[in-house]
Design a protein around this motif. Structure first.
Motif, PDB file in Angstrom:
ATOM      1  N   ALA A  43       0.833  -1.202   0.000  1.00 45.16           N
ATOM      2  CA  ALA A  43       0.000   0.000   0.000  1.00 45.16           C
ATOM      3  C   ALA A  43       0.870   1.255   0.000  1.00 45.16           C
ATOM      4  O   ALA A  43       0.579   2.230  -0.702  1.00 45.16           O
ATOM      5  N   LYS A  44       1.942   1.235   0.793  1.00 43.55           N
ATOM      6  CA  LYS A  44       2.862   2.383   0.826  1.00 43.55           C
ATOM      7  C   LYS A  44       3.544   2.564  -0.528  1.00 43.55           C
ATOM      8  O   LYS A  44       3.749   3.695  -0.974  1.00 43.55           O
ATOM      9  N   ARG A  45       3.904   1.448  -1.162  1.00 43.24           N
ATOM     10  CA  ARG A  45       4.547   1.520  -2.475  1.00 43.24           C
ATOM     11  C   ARG A  45       3.606   2.167  -3.493  1.00 43.24           C
ATOM     12  O   ARG A  45       4.016   3.005  -4.303  1.00 43.24           O
ATOM     13  N   ARG A  46       2.357   1.784  -3.472  1.00 42.23           N
ATOM     14  CA  ARG A  46       1.386   2.354  -4.403  1.00 42.23           C
ATOM     15  C   ARG A  46       1.218   3.851  -4.187  1.00 42.23           C
ATOM     16  O   ARG A  46       1.086   4.619  -5.150  1.00 42.23           O
ATOM     17  N   GLU A  47       1.247   4.273  -2.933  1.00 42.24           N
ATOM     18  CA  GLU A  47       1.161   5.704  -2.644  1.00 42.24           C
ATOM     19  C   GLU A  47       2.368   6.437  -3.209  1.00 42.24           C
ATOM     20  O   GLU A  47       2.243   7.531  -3.780  1.00 42.24           O
ATOM     21  N   ARG A  48       3.558   5.836  -3.053  1.00 41.06           N
ATOM     22  CA  ARG A  48       4.773   6.475  -3.579  1.00 41.06           C
ATOM     23  C   ARG A  48       4.726   6.573  -5.098  1.00 41.06           C
ATOM     24  O   ARG A  48       5.087   7.612  -5.670  1.00 41.06           O
ATOM     25  N   LEU A  49       4.311   5.492  -5.754  1.00 41.29           N
ATOM     26  CA  LEU A  49       4.302   5.489  -7.217  1.00 41.29           C
ATOM     27  C   LEU A  49       3.332   6.515  -7.780  1.00 41.29           C
ATOM     28  O   LEU A  49       3.584   7.107  -8.841  1.00 41.29           O
ATOM     29  N   LEU A  50       2.230   6.741  -7.093  1.00 44.31           N
ATOM     30  CA  LEU A  50       1.273   7.754  -7.559  1.00 44.31           C
ATOM     31  C   LEU A  50       1.850   9.161  -7.486  1.00 44.31           C
ATOM     32  O   LEU A  50       1.403  10.067  -8.186  1.00 44.31           O
ATOM     33  N   GLN A  51       2.845   9.351  -6.606  1.00 45.23           N
ATOM     34  CA  GLN A  51       3.500  10.655  -6.505  1.00 45.23           C
ATOM     35  C   GLN A  51       4.469  10.886  -7.654  1.00 45.23           C
ATOM     36  O   GLN A  51       4.873  12.022  -7.903  1.00 45.23           O
ATOM     37  N   PHE A  52       4.849   9.786  -8.322  1.00 42.32           N
ATOM     38  CA  PHE A  52       5.684   9.898  -9.519  1.00 42.32           C
ATOM     39  C   PHE A  52       4.764   9.984 -10.733  1.00 42.32           C
ATOM     40  O   PHE A  52       3.559  10.147 -10.613  1.00 42.32           O
ATOM     41  N   ASP A  53       5.328   9.837 -11.892  1.00 40.33           N
ATOM     42  CA  ASP A  53       4.547   9.961 -13.120  1.00 40.33           C
ATOM     43  C   ASP A  53       3.904   8.621 -13.473  1.00 40.33           C
ATOM     44  O   ASP A  53       4.111   8.070 -14.553  1.00 40.33           O
ATOM     45  N   VAL A  54       3.111   8.085 -12.558  1.00 41.46           N
ATOM     46  CA  VAL A  54       2.399   6.826 -12.768  1.00 41.46           C
ATOM     47  C   VAL A  54       0.914   7.085 -12.544  1.00 41.46           C
ATOM     48  O   VAL A  54       0.517   7.584 -11.487  1.00 41.46           O
ATOM     49  N   SER A  55       0.098   6.750 -13.531  1.00 40.66           N
ATOM     50  CA  SER A  55      -1.340   6.992 -13.427  1.00 40.66           C
ATOM     51  C   SER A  55      -2.015   5.882 -12.627  1.00 40.66           C
ATOM     52  O   SER A  55      -1.455   4.796 -12.434  1.00 40.66           O
ATOM     53  N   ALA A  56      -3.230   6.138 -12.184  1.00 43.81           N
ATOM     54  CA  ALA A  56      -3.993   5.130 -11.451  1.00 43.81           C
ATOM     55  C   ALA A  56      -4.236   3.903 -12.322  1.00 43.81           C
ATOM     56  O   ALA A  56      -4.201   2.763 -11.839  1.00 43.81           O
ATOM     57  N   GLU A  57      -4.462   4.116 -13.610  1.00 46.96           N
ATOM     58  CA  GLU A  57      -4.688   3.000 -14.524  1.00 46.96           C
ATOM     59  C   GLU A  57      -3.436   2.148 -14.662  1.00 46.96           C
ATOM     60  O   GLU A  57      -3.503   0.919 -14.655  1.00 46.96           O
ATOM     61  N   GLN A  58      -2.288   2.804 -14.784  1.00 48.22           N
ATOM     62  CA  GLN A  58      -1.032   2.062 -14.872  1.00 48.22           C
ATOM     63  C   GLN A  58      -0.764   1.313 -13.578  1.00 48.22           C
ATOM     64  O   GLN A  58      -0.334   0.149 -13.602  1.00 48.22           O
ATOM     65  N   LEU A  59      -1.035   1.941 -12.451  1.00 46.68           N
ATOM     66  CA  LEU A  59      -0.784   1.323 -11.161  1.00 46.68           C
ATOM     67  C   LEU A  59      -1.664   0.095 -10.937  1.00 46.68           C
ATOM     68  O   LEU A  59      -1.258  -0.844 -10.240  1.00 46.68           O
ATOM     69  N   SER A  60      -2.837   0.071 -11.554  1.00 42.70           N
ATOM     70  CA  SER A  60      -3.742  -1.068 -11.393  1.00 42.70           C
ATOM     71  C   SER A  60      -3.165  -2.339 -11.990  1.00 42.70           C
ATOM     72  O   SER A  60      -3.635  -3.443 -11.690  1.00 42.70           O
ATOM     73  N   ARG A  61      -2.144  -2.221 -12.814  1.00 42.87           N
ATOM     74  CA  ARG A  61      -1.503  -3.387 -13.429  1.00 42.87           C
ATOM     75  C   ARG A  61      -0.495  -4.057 -12.504  1.00 42.87           C
ATOM     76  O   ARG A  61      -0.005  -5.146 -12.802  1.00 42.87           O
ATOM     77  N   LEU A  62      -0.179  -3.412 -11.379  1.00 44.60           N
ATOM     78  CA  LEU A  62       0.843  -3.935 -10.480  1.00 44.60           C
ATOM     79  C   LEU A  62       0.308  -5.118  -9.678  1.00 44.60           C
ATOM     80  O   LEU A  62      -0.726  -5.018  -9.019  1.00 44.60           O
ATOM     81  N   HIS A  63       1.034  -6.220  -9.719  1.00 47.34           N
ATOM     82  CA  HIS A  63       0.707  -7.380  -8.900  1.00 47.34           C
ATOM     83  C   HIS A  63       1.533  -7.303  -7.625  1.00 47.34           C
ATOM     84  O   HIS A  63       2.742  -7.532  -7.630  1.00 47.34           O
TER      85      HIS A  63
END
Length: 329
Positions: A263-283
């Motif tokens: 969950a913390k990783r997902r929060e960090r990635l959203l602060q970078f240039d990663v969209s919610a749609e792209q982040l949904s692909r993360l397993h």
């Protein structure tokens, strides 16, 4: 280590270059149970040497015996069926009444095997079209997700590129993941800029690179036959690789870690240039829950989930993940 079907092509090219006659056998249709899927290949040299597989062994024996008795006499491709009758089904190890249909093609310099191998080495997805009436072969870029096609006039098959797996981190878990992936015919690359981890790494057939993970992800130009696993537990390394991998066409992107850390990783990635749609692909947490406790078992769970995604198994049919899986890593 090459995949079995790639080994068939390479061996055939060698036989042709050495002046031998040989033929390529391809599974084009099956009914009922079959040990090898449609598209599986086997090649036979004029001396009876064989590479590859199209069945559990009985059909291979029959094909080899025919070559040893009569040589390779076909001038044009031919479609041959095995197991039509119950007696044949029993003889060739097929389920009663089952059938396997094979395309048997004599190979020569004009069969395009050498050019096909060159394109595969360049990581291209290639369509090979065989004219069943004349034996002429043409090669062109294949459409992703295309399947073998057979009609009265032609056989169209798809080849390569080899499935790739990029692992971030040269850990003990990475070692087990790499070994299993190699057995599954993946081209495995391990990236770790940390010298203390690279020093003890020794897995035959695995390419070990000293590079920053995000730079390597970009350099590899990941495609739909590529997967990325971040296994270091170090955000400075894992997050950089994930940030670029999630923007790529890679069919699978996964990261080790507990649910809390994920969950913390997902929060960090959203602060970078990663969209919610792209982040949904993360397993992540990565892998299927199978009660894993050891690195070897966790590696199996990871490759199981990756295989399910590769084969298009819906998420709803996959076993739910549990915290214990990644915490044990």
């Amino acid at each position: 280590m090459d995949s079995l079907d790639l080994e068939v092509l390479k061996t055939s090219a060698g036989w042709i270059a050495d002046g031998h006659r040989c033929q390529l056998v391809t599974v084009v249709k099956t009914w009922g149970s079959s040990p090898r899927p449609v598209g599986a290949t086997l090649a036979i040299c004029d001396d009876g040497t064989v590479v590859g597989s199209v069945s559990g062994g009985c059909i291979e024996d029959d094909l080899i015996e025919h070559v040893r008795q009569h040589g390779i006499v076909r001038q044009l491709p031919e479609i041959v069926s095995y197991g039509i009758s119950a007696d044949e089904a029993h003889r060739f190890g097929l389920p009663c009444g089952g059938t396997i249909e094979l395309a048997i093609e004599p190979l020569h310099a004009a069969s395009g095997v050498a050019e096909l191998l060159a394109r595969l080495a360049d990581h291209q997805l290639v369509e090979r079209r065989l004219d069943l009436r004349t034996g002429a072969v043409s090669l062109q870029t294949a459409v992703p997700n295309a399947v073998l096609q057979l009609d009265a006039d032609s056989l169209v098959t798809q080849h390569g590129p080899r499935w790739r797996l990029l692992i971030i981190g040269a850990s003990q878990l990475s070692r087990f993941v790499a070994q299993i992936a190699i057995a599954m015919d993946y081209h495995v690359i391990v990236c770790d800029p940390r010298e203390e981890y690279r020093g003890g790494w020794n897995v035959p057939g695995v390419q070990l690179l000293h590079a920053m993970p995000d730079d390597l992800v970009l350099d590899l130009q990941l495609d739909s036959r590529s997967a990325v696993l971040a296994l270091t537990h170090d955000p400075k390394l894992d997050d950089l690789a994930l940030m670029e991998a999630l923007k790529s066409p890679a069919f699978y992107v996964g990261a080790i870690g507990s649910r809390v850390n994920n969950a913390k990783r997902r929060e960090r990635l959203l602060q970078f240039d990663v969209s919610a749609e792209q982040l949904s692909r993360l397993h992540g947490p990565v892998g299927l829950y199978i009660g894993s406790k050891t690195p070897a078992e966790i590696a199996i769970s990871i490759l199981a989930e990756m295989t399910a995604v590769k084969n298009g198994v819906p998420d709803a049919l996959q076993i739910q993940h549990a915290d214990a899986l990644n915490q044990a890593a």
